[in-house]
Design a protein around this motif. Structure first.
Motif, mmCIF file in Angstrom:
data_model
loop_
_atom_site.group_PDB
_atom_site.id
_atom_site.type_symbol
_atom_site.label_atom_id
_atom_site.label_comp_id
_atom_site.label_asym_id
_atom_site.label_seq_id
_atom_site.Cartn_x
_atom_site.Cartn_y
_atom_site.Cartn_z
ATOM 1 N N GLN A 125 0.673 -1.271 -0.097
ATOM 2 C CA GLN A 125 0.085 -0.043 -0.081
ATOM 3 C C GLN A 125 0.967 1.379 -0.017
ATOM 4 N N ALA A 126 2.051 1.308 0.618
ATOM 5 C CA ALA A 126 2.919 2.547 0.755
ATOM 6 C C ALA A 126 3.767 2.516 -0.383
ATOM 7 N N CYS A 129 4.206 5.818 -2.304
ATOM 8 C CA CYS A 129 5.015 6.767 -1.780
ATOM 9 C C CYS A 129 6.537 6.419 -2.166
ATOM 10 N N ALA A 154 9.819 3.008 6.243
ATOM 11 C CA ALA A 154 8.642 3.781 6.245
ATOM 12 C C ALA A 154 9.116 4.987 6.823
ATOM 13 N N SER A 158 8.766 8.285 4.744
ATOM 14 C CA SER A 158 7.768 9.439 4.994
ATOM 15 C C SER A 158 8.148 10.699 5.491
ATOM 16 N N ARG A 182 4.320 4.689 9.910
ATOM 17 C CA ARG A 182 3.030 4.069 8.914
ATOM 18 C C ARG A 182 1.982 5.282 9.061
ATOM 19 N N ASP A 183 1.581 5.812 9.988
ATOM 20 C CA ASP A 183 0.606 6.668 10.096
ATOM 21 C C ASP A 183 1.093 7.945 8.909
ATOM 22 N N LEU A 185 2.847 8.089 6.642
ATOM 23 C CA LEU A 185 2.884 7.330 5.301
ATOM 24 C C LEU A 185 1.501 7.222 4.596
ATOM 25 N N GLU A 186 0.680 6.915 5.593
ATOM 26 C CA GLU A 186 -0.697 6.809 4.982
ATOM 27 C C GLU A 186 -1.365 8.129 4.777
ATOM 28 N N ARG A 189 0.315 9.069 1.248
ATOM 29 C CA ARG A 189 -0.333 8.106 0.373
ATOM 30 C C ARG A 189 -1.680 8.806 -0.311
ATOM 31 N N ARG A 190 -2.550 9.069 1.028
ATOM 32 C CA ARG A 190 -3.761 9.666 0.463
ATOM 33 C C ARG A 190 -3.747 10.960 -0.271
ATOM 34 N N SER A 193 -2.492 10.110 -3.746
ATOM 35 C CA SER A 193 -3.475 9.552 -4.821
ATOM 36 C C SER A 193 -4.443 10.704 -4.946
#
Length: 197
Positions: A125-126, A129, A154, A158, A182-183, A185-186, A189-190, A193
Motif C-alpha cells: 500500500q505504501a 510513496c 517507512a 515518509s 506508518r501513520d 506514510l498513510e 499516500r492519500r 493519490s
C-alpha cells in the motif's frame, strides 16, 4: 513517547520543518547564530530547529512551535567573514519544556527528547510513496537527501516525502509531530493519490 532525561539546546527557529535524517543547508550571518554555530562546531554539540509559530527568522526572537528536531552540523564553509554556510543533519524529535532568551537574542530551551518513531518496511500500500520519492530523488541534484537512500524504510520515506512535497508548513509540522511512520506514510499516500500522481 519519550526517552528518560532532558536536554538543553540552543534553538534556531526557521520557516522550515526539519525531520530526523533530513539535510538542512543554512546561511548564517546573525551574530547570535554565528556564536551558536561556532560553539556547536567546537564542542560537537547539536542545536534545535523549530518552525516559527510567530515572528520572523531575522531580528527579534521568534516564538517557536513546541516540537522540533535536533540538528548537528555535518558540513561547513566560511566563504567570507561574517557568513557561515553549513549543512545540518536532523537527528531526533524533541518537545520544548521551557525556554528563555539570552540578552543577545539566542533562545535556549530545556527539551524532552522524544522516542524514535516506530519504523516498518514499505508494504504494497505504501509502495506508491516510495515510487514517488524515488522519482523526486532521481530528478534532483546530488546532495538533496542523505545517502544511501532507504526506500524500504517507512520512517525514511515518509520523512523525506514530508520534506520534499509542496505542502504547507503547518501540514509539515503536523507530520513531524506524528509518532508512527506508518501513520505519516498513510497521510502522504492519500495526498498523493488524491493529486493523481
Amino acid at each position: 513517547m519519550s526517552e528518560a532525561g532532558a536536554a538543553a539546546l540552543a534553538l534556531f527557529p526557521l520557516q522550515t520543518v526539519l525531520f530526523p535524517g533530513g539535510r538542512l543547508p543554512l546561511r548564517i550571518f546573525e551574530q547570535r547564530y554565528l556564536e551558536m554555530a561556532k560553539a556547536c562546531l567546537r564542542d560537537g554539540a547539536r542545536f534545535g530547529v523549530c518552525l516559527i509559530r510567530e515572528g520572523r527568522e531575522v531580528g527579534e526572537p521568534a516564538l517557536p512551535e513546541d516540537i522540533g528536531c535536533t540538528a548537528r552540523i555535518v558540513e561547513w564553509d566560511m566563504p567570507q567573514l561574517g557568513l557561515l554556510q553549513v549543512v545540518a543533519r536532523g537527528e531526533q524529535r524533541f518537545r520544548i519544556r521551557s525556554r528563555r532568551v539570552q540578552p543577545d537574542g539566542l533562545a535556549l530551551a530545556e527539551v524532552e527528547i522524544l522516542a524514535a518513531e516506530g519504523d516498518a518496511p514499505i508494504d504494497a500500500q505504501a509502495d506508491l510513496c516510495a515510487r514517488v520519492l524515488r522519482r523526486i530523488v532521481e530528478a534532483a541534484p546530488a546532495g538533496l537527501v542523505e545517502t544511501p537512500p532507504r526506500f524500504d524504510s517507512a520512517a525514511w520515506v515518509s520523512a523525506r516525502l514530508a520534506e520534499l512535497l509542496p505542502l504547507s508548513l503547518a501540514s509539515k509540522q503536523r507530520l513531524l509531530e506524528m509518532d508512527e511512520a506508518r501513520d505519516r506514510l498513510e497521510v502522504l499516500r492519500r495526498l498523493i493519490s488524491s493529486s493523481g500522481q
